[in-house]
Each structure stands twice: as structure tokens, then as C-alpha cells.
Design a protein around this motif. Sequence first.
Motif, PDB file in Angstrom:
ATOM      1  N   LEU A   4      11.460   8.261   8.678  1.00 49.47           N
ATOM      2  CA  LEU A   4      11.072   6.974   8.104  1.00 49.47           C
ATOM      3  C   LEU A   4       9.597   7.087   7.688  1.00 49.47           C
ATOM      4  O   LEU A   4       8.756   7.522   8.479  1.00 49.47           O
ATOM      5  CB  LEU A   4      11.260   5.851   9.132  1.00 49.47           C
ATOM      6  N   GLY A   5       9.299   6.753   6.442  1.00 49.27           N
ATOM      7  CA  GLY A   5       7.928   6.872   5.927  1.00 49.27           C
ATOM      8  C   GLY A   5       7.368   5.509   5.562  1.00 49.27           C
ATOM      9  O   GLY A   5       8.102   4.610   5.130  1.00 49.27           O
ATOM     10  N   ILE A   6       6.056   5.372   5.745  1.00 53.57           N
ATOM     11  CA  ILE A   6       5.370   4.113   5.403  1.00 53.57           C
ATOM     12  C   ILE A   6       4.185   4.423   4.499  1.00 53.57           C
ATOM     13  O   ILE A   6       3.394   5.321   4.787  1.00 53.57           O
ATOM     14  CB  ILE A   6       4.887   3.392   6.690  1.00 53.57           C
ATOM     15  N   GLU A   7       4.084   3.668   3.387  1.00 54.98           N
ATOM     16  CA  GLU A   7       2.956   3.846   2.458  1.00 54.98           C
ATOM     17  C   GLU A   7       2.246   2.500   2.300  1.00 54.98           C
ATOM     18  O   GLU A   7       2.849   1.515   1.857  1.00 54.98           O
ATOM     19  CB  GLU A   7       3.490   4.370   1.110  1.00 54.98           C
ATOM     20  N   THR A   8       0.970   2.476   2.684  1.00 59.89           N
ATOM     21  CA  THR A   8       0.194   1.224   2.588  1.00 59.89           C
ATOM     22  C   THR A   8      -1.250   1.521   2.166  1.00 59.89           C
ATOM     23  O   THR A   8      -2.167   0.823   2.569  1.00 59.89           O
ATOM     24  CB  THR A   8       0.146   0.512   3.969  1.00 59.89           C
ATOM     25  N   SER A   9      -1.447   2.570   1.346  1.00 54.98           N
ATOM     26  CA  SER A   9      -2.831   2.989   1.067  1.00 54.98           C
ATOM     27  C   SER A   9      -3.528   2.111   0.028  1.00 54.98           C
ATOM     28  O   SER A   9      -4.744   2.112  -0.068  1.00 54.98           O
ATOM     29  CB  SER A   9      -2.863   4.439   0.616  1.00 54.98           C
ATOM     30  N   CYS A  10      -2.736   1.361  -0.772  1.00 53.18           N
ATOM     31  CA  CYS A  10      -3.375   0.527  -1.804  1.00 53.18           C
ATOM     32  C   CYS A  10      -2.687  -0.838  -1.893  1.00 53.18           C
ATOM     33  O   CYS A  10      -2.751  -1.610  -0.939  1.00 53.18           O
ATOM     34  CB  CYS A  10      -3.394   1.277  -3.133  1.00 53.18           C
ATOM     35  N   HIS A  56       0.078  -6.186   3.701  1.00 53.43           N
ATOM     36  CA  HIS A  56       0.818  -5.079   4.335  1.00 53.43           C
ATOM     37  C   HIS A  56       1.320  -5.526   5.704  1.00 53.43           C
ATOM     38  O   HIS A  56       2.465  -5.301   6.074  1.00 53.43           O
ATOM     39  CB  HIS A  56      -0.087  -3.845   4.512  1.00 53.43           C
ATOM     40  N   SER A  57       0.393  -6.149   6.445  1.00 52.65           N
ATOM     41  CA  SER A  57       0.750  -6.522   7.805  1.00 52.65           C
ATOM     42  C   SER A  57       1.851  -7.604   7.817  1.00 52.65           C
ATOM     43  O   SER A  57       2.707  -7.619   8.690  1.00 52.65           O
ATOM     44  CB  SER A  57      -0.539  -6.892   8.545  1.00 52.65           C
ATOM     45  N   ILE A  95      -3.204  -0.173   9.175  1.00 56.15           N
ATOM     46  CA  ILE A  95      -2.024  -1.003   9.473  1.00 56.15           C
ATOM     47  C   ILE A  95      -0.744  -0.163   9.394  1.00 56.15           C
ATOM     48  O   ILE A  95       0.073  -0.159  10.315  1.00 56.15           O
ATOM     49  CB  ILE A  95      -1.974  -2.224   8.535  1.00 56.15           C
ATOM     50  N   GLY A  96      -0.595   0.598   8.296  1.00 61.92           N
ATOM     51  CA  GLY A  96       0.614   1.411   8.121  1.00 61.92           C
ATOM     52  C   GLY A  96       0.735   2.494   9.177  1.00 61.92           C
ATOM     53  O   GLY A  96       1.810   2.695   9.763  1.00 61.92           O
ATOM     54  N   SER A  97      -0.373   3.198   9.454  1.00 62.56           N
ATOM     55  CA  SER A  97      -0.276   4.335  10.379  1.00 62.56           C
ATOM     56  C   SER A  97      -0.095   3.845  11.814  1.00 62.56           C
ATOM     57  O   SER A  97       0.669   4.436  12.579  1.00 62.56           O
ATOM     58  CB  SER A  97      -1.486   5.255  10.247  1.00 62.56           C
ATOM     59  N   ASN A  98      -0.748   2.747  12.188  1.00 63.45           N
ATOM     60  CA  ASN A  98      -0.557   2.244  13.553  1.00 63.45           C
ATOM     61  C   ASN A  98       0.857   1.698  13.757  1.00 63.45           C
ATOM     62  O   ASN A  98       1.427   1.831  14.833  1.00 63.45           O
ATOM     63  CB  ASN A  98      -1.608   1.177  13.895  1.00 63.45           C
TER      64      ASN A  98
END
Length: 329
Positions: A4-10, A56-57, A95-98
Motif C-alpha cells: 500500500l503506497g501513500i503520496e502526499t508530497s504536494c 491530506h490529513s 502526514i503521509g509518512s507517519n
Amino acid sequence: MIVLGIETSCDETSVAIVEKKTNESKGRVLSEKTLSQIKKHKKFGGVVPELASREHSNCLNYLVKSTLKESGLSLRNIDAFSATLGPGLLGGLLIGSNYAKALALASDKPFVAVNHLQGHILVARMREKIDFPFLCLLISGGHTQLLIAKNYNFFELIGETLDDALGEAFDKVAKLLGYSYPGGPVIEKLAKKSNGKISFNLPKPLIKSNDLNFSFSGIKTAVRKITSNSFNSNNKYDLAREFQDSVTECLEVKCEKAIHYFKKKYKKGKFIFAGGVASNLYIRNKLKNLCEKKFIEFVVPEQKLCVDNATMIAWAALERLKKKKRVIS
Ligand code: KG4
Ligand code: ZN
């Protein structure tokens, strides 16, 4: 293996579940859900980091649940969790990585940190067999780089922009013409409507230099001078077309040099075009023609895999896991 991947860099919140079977080189997307924040940032004329983090959150929980539902899986079926750790806007990255780390901890599964640029580049390998080394042109909103990918984790930088990234230049030129972010798709559409009558003599910076570097801030400044000097907005189509033509010519010239360099050193290998700007059909076609002329196979991911997405993050994690590399903290 299922990741499962999460992308929230922008400004995109994206979650994807991707599967790779041990005996297959390609991957399969079981589900991907992406929510764009474009509308939220529109009135500010660009991405507002604090606003992006809050969005994102707000969305992550919903997106994780709905990707699991769509793929018919539960958290127990996920073998590893991954997220973009950089580069990008710090709040969103945290937020994404945590979030992914918490899922990993709760499920007692590994967490894999992914570099966003590696995600953009490696995702081409999810759809077709591309051996290392390969030559890559990566163009996003923050980067313009020519690289040689030697393995999943080692990229030799052979050229890059000395100032603005090309995506950023597209965005700024669109803004000068009165359009909001993201400007790339707008410029591409405007350019199509041009009848090619007017010429603005835009510069083509570094086109004659022998290195593999780019420069795009001069073209943007030239556009600013034109638009701030009693500009007739009926001419915006021609200006957009000339901007797109000029930057494409710069790309063609440097890519041709890079192909010579790459072929001399490695004899065989493909040319991969990656990043948000790689969804531009005009530039794709021009680079495809160049590659045909130079006898190097041209590969570009489908458009939705060029712009930011979590599939590329899950896939890059799978590439790392294949090599037993993982980051836990
Ligand atoms: O890779 P990406 O989605 O996000 C970053 O990692 O930056 O790239 C976003 C950039 C933006 O600058 C956007 O204007 C540009 O890619 N872009 C395009 C097109 N679609 C997106 N540029 C030119 N033509 C397009 N069709
Ligand atoms: Zn990106």
C-alpha cells in the motif's frame, strides 16, 4: 507481494495498492484513489503548504479505506506500507509518512520510505520490461533532470536545469496569461488553438552549450516582458505555442546529446520520459520522433502515471523490497 503506497508530497492525496508476483517483472494496480486539491488552492494562485497538509490529513483515512474496499483486501493482506519521504512540502510528507508508519507498526509489517523522484522514474518498469541501465528525462514541477538509472537506487545525474524546472515555467507562463495552477495542461490546450501566425522571438537558452544542462527562467522572463507590454490577449494562443515549441526544442537538443553520451557508454538501453510534464502529448511526440531517429526505444508511462500518484510510490517500494531494502524509522 502486496504494497500500500501513500503520496502526499504536494497537492494530491493519493493511496494505491499494487501487487507484484515473484515470478513476474511487471506489477498490477489493485486500486488507486487520488483526490486533487486544485480547487482549494485556486484562489491563492499556487499551492498553500498549510492548507495542503490539512487536506491530506482530512482525506487519508477515507482513501485508505476505499482502496482496501475496492481491492477486496483488509490490512492483514498488505505485506508492506510505503510513503513518499521527500522531496516535497514538509507538512504533507510528515502526514503521509507517519500515517503509513502507523499502519506498518499496527500490522507488524515493514514501512518503506520512497523518494518521490525515484517513484516517477521507476513506475515505467511496472508496465513493461525495462532493464538497467536506461536513460531518463525527468520533468516535474520542481525538477528537470537527465539521468542514467543504473539500478533501482542509483541514478547518475548527467544534466539538469540551472534555474526553473520546466513544469514551474509552464505554470508561471500560464499565470502570466491569466490562468491558474497547474499551467502545463492549459498551455498545451492554448497552443493547439494557435494558427502559428505571430512570432515573438522567444529565446532558447543554453541551446548551443555543449553540456546537458537546461535553463528556463529566461524564456519565462521574455514572456513576462511581452505580456506586460500592451499585450493583445487574442495572441495568447500563438505565445503559448511558441513557448511550448521553444522549450521542446531545448529538450530535443539536449536529449539528442544525452542519447549520444549514453549509447557510447552503454551501447544498449531505453529512453524513459517521466514526471508531470511527460503527460504533454506534443513533447511526448517530439521526443518519440527523436528516439526513433536515434534508434533508441522510447518509453513513457500512461498520462495518469506521469503526474503525482501513489501507484508509483507503492511500485518503487516493491522495487526496494525485491532487493530486501527497507527503511523502518
Ligand atoms: O510530477 P508532477 O505531477 O508534480 C511534481 O512532482 O512536481 O508535475 C507537476 C507539473 C506541473 O508544473 C504541471 O503544470 C506540469 O507538471 N504538467 C504539464 C502537463 N501536465 C502537468 N506540463 C506541460 N504539459 C502538460 N500537459
Ligand atoms: Zn511529482
